[in-house]
Design a protein around this motif. Structure first.
Motif, PDB file in Angstrom:
ATOM      1  N   GLY A 184      -3.527  84.856  48.549  1.00 12.32           N
ATOM      2  CA  GLY A 184      -3.749  86.198  49.062  1.00 12.32           C
ATOM      3  C   GLY A 184      -2.428  86.905  49.291  1.00 12.32           C
ATOM      4  N   LEU A 185      -2.367  87.686  50.349  1.00  7.55           N
ATOM      5  CA  LEU A 185      -1.199  88.519  50.614  1.00  7.55           C
ATOM      6  C   LEU A 185       0.063  87.723  50.919  1.00  7.55           C
ATOM      7  N   ALA A 186      -0.077  86.513  51.394  1.00  8.24           N
ATOM      8  CA  ALA A 186       1.093  85.708  51.760  1.00  8.24           C
ATOM      9  C   ALA A 186       1.615  84.855  50.611  1.00  8.24           C
ATOM     10  N   GLY A 187       1.058  85.046  49.413  1.00  7.23           N
ATOM     11  CA  GLY A 187       1.509  84.244  48.285  1.00  7.23           C
ATOM     12  C   GLY A 187       3.007  84.351  48.038  1.00  7.23           C
ATOM     13  N   ALA A 188       3.566  85.520  48.260  1.00 10.50           N
ATOM     14  CA  ALA A 188       5.004  85.712  48.050  1.00 10.50           C
ATOM     15  C   ALA A 188       5.842  85.116  49.163  1.00 10.50           C
ATOM     16  N   TYR A 189       5.197  84.710  50.241  1.00 11.18           N
ATOM     17  CA  TYR A 189       5.926  84.189  51.391  1.00 11.18           C
ATOM     18  C   TYR A 189       5.958  82.657  51.418  1.00 11.18           C
ATOM     19  N   VAL A 190       5.403  82.028  50.402  1.00 12.39           N
ATOM     20  CA  VAL A 190       5.457  80.576  50.269  1.00 12.39           C
ATOM     21  C   VAL A 190       6.346  80.259  49.075  1.00 12.39           C
ATOM     22  N   GLU A 191       7.509  79.670  49.322  1.00 11.29           N
ATOM     23  CA  GLU A 191       8.472  79.445  48.253  1.00 11.29           C
ATOM     24  C   GLU A 191       8.040  78.335  47.310  1.00 11.29           C
ATOM     25  N   ARG A 192       7.480  77.275  47.847  1.00 13.71           N
ATOM     26  CA  ARG A 192       7.001  76.179  47.000  1.00 13.71           C
ATOM     27  C   ARG A 192       6.130  75.249  47.827  1.00 13.71           C
ATOM     28  N   ILE A 193       5.395  74.420  47.106  1.00 16.92           N
ATOM     29  CA  ILE A 193       4.571  73.408  47.768  1.00 16.92           C
ATOM     30  C   ILE A 193       4.795  72.067  47.092  1.00 16.92           C
ATOM     31  N   GLU A 194       4.502  71.013  47.819  1.00 15.94           N
ATOM     32  CA  GLU A 194       4.578  69.654  47.278  1.00 15.94           C
ATOM     33  C   GLU A 194       3.185  69.041  47.412  1.00 15.94           C
ATOM     34  N   GLY A 195       2.418  69.082  46.319  1.00 13.37           N
ATOM     35  CA  GLY A 195       1.059  68.568  46.352  1.00 13.37           C
ATOM     36  C   GLY A 195       0.103  69.482  45.617  1.00 13.37           C
ATOM     37  N   ASP A 196      -1.177  69.291  45.879  1.00 13.80           N
ATOM     38  CA  ASP A 196      -2.231  70.046  45.211  1.00 13.80           C
ATOM     39  C   ASP A 196      -2.350  71.447  45.802  1.00 13.80           C
ATOM     40  N   PRO A 197      -2.183  72.498  45.000  1.00 16.44           N
ATOM     41  CA  PRO A 197      -2.299  73.856  45.542  1.00 16.44           C
ATOM     42  C   PRO A 197      -3.696  74.173  46.058  1.00 16.44           C
ATOM     43  N   HIS A 198      -4.733  73.545  45.491  1.00 18.63           N
ATOM     44  CA  HIS A 198      -6.094  73.791  45.948  1.00 18.63           C
ATOM     45  C   HIS A 198      -6.268  73.362  47.406  1.00 18.63           C
ATOM     46  N   THR A 199      -5.532  72.326  47.794  1.00 17.92           N
ATOM     47  CA  THR A 199      -5.602  71.858  49.182  1.00 17.92           C
ATOM     48  C   THR A 199      -5.188  72.958  50.145  1.00 17.92           C
ATOM     49  N   VAL A 200      -4.154  73.718  49.761  1.00 17.02           N
ATOM     50  CA  VAL A 200      -3.653  74.783  50.625  1.00 17.02           C
ATOM     51  C   VAL A 200      -4.675  75.915  50.705  1.00 17.02           C
ATOM     52  N   VAL A 201      -5.409  76.143  49.629  1.00 18.97           N
ATOM     53  CA  VAL A 201      -6.449  77.165  49.635  1.00 18.97           C
ATOM     54  C   VAL A 201      -7.610  76.731  50.528  1.00 18.97           C
ATOM     55  N   GLY A 202      -7.816  75.409  50.641  1.00 16.44           N
ATOM     56  CA  GLY A 202      -8.853  74.920  51.548  1.00 16.44           C
ATOM     57  C   GLY A 202      -9.862  73.965  50.955  1.00 16.44           C
ATOM     58  N   LEU A 203      -9.702  73.629  49.664  1.00 18.69           N
ATOM     59  CA  LEU A 203     -10.630  72.701  49.032  1.00 18.69           C
ATOM     60  C   LEU A 203      -9.915  72.025  47.867  1.00 18.69           C
ATOM     61  N   GLY A 204      -9.590  70.748  48.026  1.00 17.96           N
ATOM     62  CA  GLY A 204      -8.854  70.022  46.997  1.00 17.96           C
ATOM     63  C   GLY A 204      -9.767  69.569  45.870  1.00 17.96           C
ATOM     64  N   LEU A 205      -9.717  70.253  44.748  1.00 10.89           N
ATOM     65  CA  LEU A 205     -10.610  69.915  43.636  1.00 10.89           C
ATOM     66  C   LEU A 205     -10.359  68.511  43.083  1.00 10.89           C
ATOM     67  N   PRO A 206      -9.109  68.079  42.875  1.00 11.81           N
ATOM     68  CA  PRO A 206      -8.903  66.716  42.371  1.00 11.81           C
ATOM     69  C   PRO A 206      -9.472  65.652  43.311  1.00 11.81           C
ATOM     70  N   LEU A 207      -9.278  65.851  44.626  1.00 16.16           N
ATOM     71  CA  LEU A 207      -9.817  64.888  45.589  1.00 16.16           C
ATOM     72  C   LEU A 207     -11.341  64.913  45.572  1.00 16.16           C
ATOM     73  N   LEU A 208     -11.936  66.091  45.513  1.00 18.51           N
ATOM     74  CA  LEU A 208     -13.393  66.178  45.484  1.00 18.51           C
ATOM     75  C   LEU A 208     -13.948  65.487  44.248  1.00 18.51           C
ATOM     76  N   ARG A 209     -13.287  65.663  43.135  1.00 19.09           N
ATOM     77  CA  ARG A 209     -13.725  64.987  41.904  1.00 19.09           C
ATOM     78  C   ARG A 209     -13.737  63.469  42.102  1.00 19.09           C
ATOM     79  N   GLU A 210     -12.697  62.930  42.737  1.00 20.46           N
ATOM     80  CA  GLU A 210     -12.632  61.492  42.981  1.00 20.46           C
ATOM     81  C   GLU A 210     -13.746  61.040  43.922  1.00 20.46           C
ATOM     82  N   MET A 211     -14.026  61.837  44.943  1.00 21.95           N
ATOM     83  CA  MET A 211     -15.080  61.482  45.887  1.00 21.95           C
ATOM     84  C   MET A 211     -16.449  61.464  45.205  1.00 21.95           C
ATOM     85  N   LEU A 212     -16.691  62.450  44.360  1.00 20.47           N
ATOM     86  CA  LEU A 212     -17.963  62.504  43.647  1.00 20.47           C
ATOM     87  C   LEU A 212     -18.124  61.306  42.707  1.00 20.47           C
TER      88      LEU A 212
END
Length: 227
Positions: A184-212
């Motif tokens: 969203g609006l703060a996308g420019a305020y995050v310089e980088r991440i270490e890990g799954d970007p979906h997790t930061v959005v609130g739902l880790g798709l790779p992890l959910l796939r493993e759980m399923l």
């Protein structure tokens, strides 16, 4: 096709699933998050015994189990899909918290709280934990109920005061864990991440796939949107 029930009102989680080809049935729980955390901490014999990832997981569990209870009643909500009524489905609950400077941060209490957080976070980093809990409520499913946590390190840009004030004034940080987004609006305020970007959005798709996969459901079995 397996019906996925999303026990969350988060627009970001819904958008994440939709972008992955999944249109879930959304049924929001009535869980009091603050009360759930207080009760859990009381059971652990102290106010600070729960780690950040534990808080994310227990809230994901509470939301998921609350919705599962509603769907287990004789009279389910009118909007419940016929496919779920006939064959059941999988219920998913999620919750995110930011671990920063030893504190566990959910949504800010108000604009002043959001502003204070950004003054502390700018130029530094924190860890965003997203808890996932699923209940296999399929008629011919496993009946399993379990959870997992995905964690991602977030490095924040060194914002000046005017940038912080402008962002807080939009109201966006008041509705998200940690008072920021990357989609969203703060996308420019995050310089980088270490890990799954979906997790930061609130739902880790790779992890959910493993759980399923643990309950015998392939990811593509959830696809129900036209390309």
């Amino acid at each position: 096709m397996t019906v996925l029930v999303l026990a969350s009102k988060s627009p970001a989680r819904l958008a994440t699933l939709r972008s992955a080809g999944i249109e879930p049935f959304v049924l929001v729980s009535d869980v009091d998050e603050d009360a759930a955390v207080v009760a859990a901490r009381a059971q652990h014999d102290g106010p600070d015994e729960l780690a950040a990832e534990d808080v994310a997981l227990l809230l994901a569990n509470a939301k998921c189990e609350a919705v599962a209870s509603v769907l287990a009643q004789d009279e389910v909500p009118a909007e419940t899909p016929d496919a779920f009524i006939e064959d059941g489905g999988i219920i998913l609950g999620c919750d995110s918290v930011l671990e920063f400077d030893g504190a566990i941060l959910g949504k800010p209490a108000d604009a002043a709280d959001a502003r204070a957080r950004w003054h502390a976070m700018r130029g530094r980093s924190g860890t965003l934990h997203t808890g996932h809990w699923i209940v296999d409520d399929r008629v011919e499913g496993t009946g399993a109920t379990f959870g997992a946590v995905s964690s991602t390190i977030v490095h924040f840009a060194d914002l000046d005061d005017a940038e912080i004030d402008a962002y807080v004034a939009t109201g966006e940080p008041l509705w998200v864990a940690g008072a920021f987004t990357i989609d969203g609006l703060a996308g420019a305020y995050v310089e980088r991440i270490e890990g799954d970007p979906h997790t930061v959005v609130g739902l880790g798709l790779p992890l959910l796939r493993e759980m399923l996969a643990e309950i015998g459901v392939a990811w593509h079995e959830l696809w129900n949107m036209a390309a």
